[in-house]
Design a protein around this motif. Sequence first.
Motif, PDB file in Angstrom:
ATOM      1  N   SER A 198       0.809  -1.216   0.000  1.00 33.85           N
ATOM      2  CA  SER A 198       0.000   0.000   0.000  1.00 33.85           C
ATOM      3  C   SER A 198       0.847   1.274   0.000  1.00 33.85           C
ATOM      4  O   SER A 198       0.450   2.279  -0.604  1.00 33.85           O
ATOM      5  CB  SER A 198      -0.973   0.011   1.182  1.00 33.85           C
ATOM      6  OG  SER A 198      -0.277   0.060   2.406  1.00 33.85           O
ATOM      7  N   ALA A 246      -7.076  -0.209  -5.057  1.00 33.00           N
ATOM      8  CA  ALA A 246      -7.483  -1.341  -4.204  1.00 33.00           C
ATOM      9  C   ALA A 246      -6.409  -1.637  -3.156  1.00 33.00           C
ATOM     10  O   ALA A 246      -6.721  -1.889  -1.984  1.00 33.00           O
ATOM     11  CB  ALA A 246      -7.740  -2.570  -5.070  1.00 33.00           C
ATOM     12  N   ALA A 247      -5.144  -1.588  -3.555  1.00 34.83           N
ATOM     13  CA  ALA A 247      -4.049  -1.840  -2.601  1.00 34.83           C
ATOM     14  C   ALA A 247      -4.000  -0.757  -1.530  1.00 34.83           C
ATOM     15  O   ALA A 247      -3.750  -1.044  -0.355  1.00 34.83           O
ATOM     16  CB  ALA A 247      -2.721  -1.906  -3.346  1.00 34.83           C
ATOM     17  N   GLU A 265      -6.555   1.038  -0.438  1.00 33.60           N
ATOM     18  CA  GLU A 265      -7.716   0.842   0.443  1.00 33.60           C
ATOM     19  C   GLU A 265      -7.498  -0.305   1.422  1.00 33.60           C
ATOM     20  O   GLU A 265      -7.945  -0.249   2.561  1.00 33.60           O
ATOM     21  CB  GLU A 265      -8.974   0.607  -0.382  1.00 33.60           C
ATOM     22  CG  GLU A 265      -9.454   1.847  -1.101  1.00 33.60           C
ATOM     23  CD  GLU A 265     -10.619   1.566  -2.027  1.00 33.60           C
ATOM     24  OE1 GLU A 265     -11.196   0.460  -1.969  1.00 33.60           O
ATOM     25  OE2 GLU A 265     -10.962   2.470  -2.813  1.00 33.60           O
ATOM     26  N   GLN A 266      -6.803  -1.349   0.988  1.00 30.98           N
ATOM     27  CA  GLN A 266      -6.561  -2.513   1.846  1.00 30.98           C
ATOM     28  C   GLN A 266      -5.463  -2.238   2.874  1.00 30.98           C
ATOM     29  O   GLN A 266      -5.406  -2.904   3.898  1.00 30.98           O
ATOM     30  CB  GLN A 266      -6.189  -3.731   1.014  1.00 30.98           C
ATOM     31  CG  GLN A 266      -7.340  -4.266   0.208  1.00 30.98           C
ATOM     32  CD  GLN A 266      -6.944  -5.445  -0.645  1.00 30.98           C
ATOM     33  OE1 GLN A 266      -5.797  -5.888  -0.628  1.00 30.98           O
ATOM     34  NE2 GLN A 266      -7.883  -5.957  -1.414  1.00 30.98           N
TER      35      GLN A 266
END
Length: 93
Positions: free
Chosen positions: A4, A88-89, A91-92
């Motif tokens: 991230s 997406a990365a 957010e994770q």
Amino acid sequence: MLNSVFARRLYLCWLISNNERPNVPKLMALSGWPRRTLQDVLKALPGMGVELVFIQQGVRNNDGYYQLTHWGPLDARWIDLHRDQLLAAIEQG
């Protein structure tokens, strides 16, 4: 899976290169990140070989915007094609 922290850096490069006159308030609005996070990521980009300049405009010290002048080892096309995966990365993380 992308890290991230690294994904944030790549995404910020994409934001800077795909928006007109991206300053800190505009980048905060586009990314949804707090000022401190954004400033930390901006500060980390030169360490990756990315060349970033601040174009001064106006009388105040921070009036202006950022411009990406060289992507260094990064591939702008890859980042553009994988933007959704980067988000997406982030957010994770």
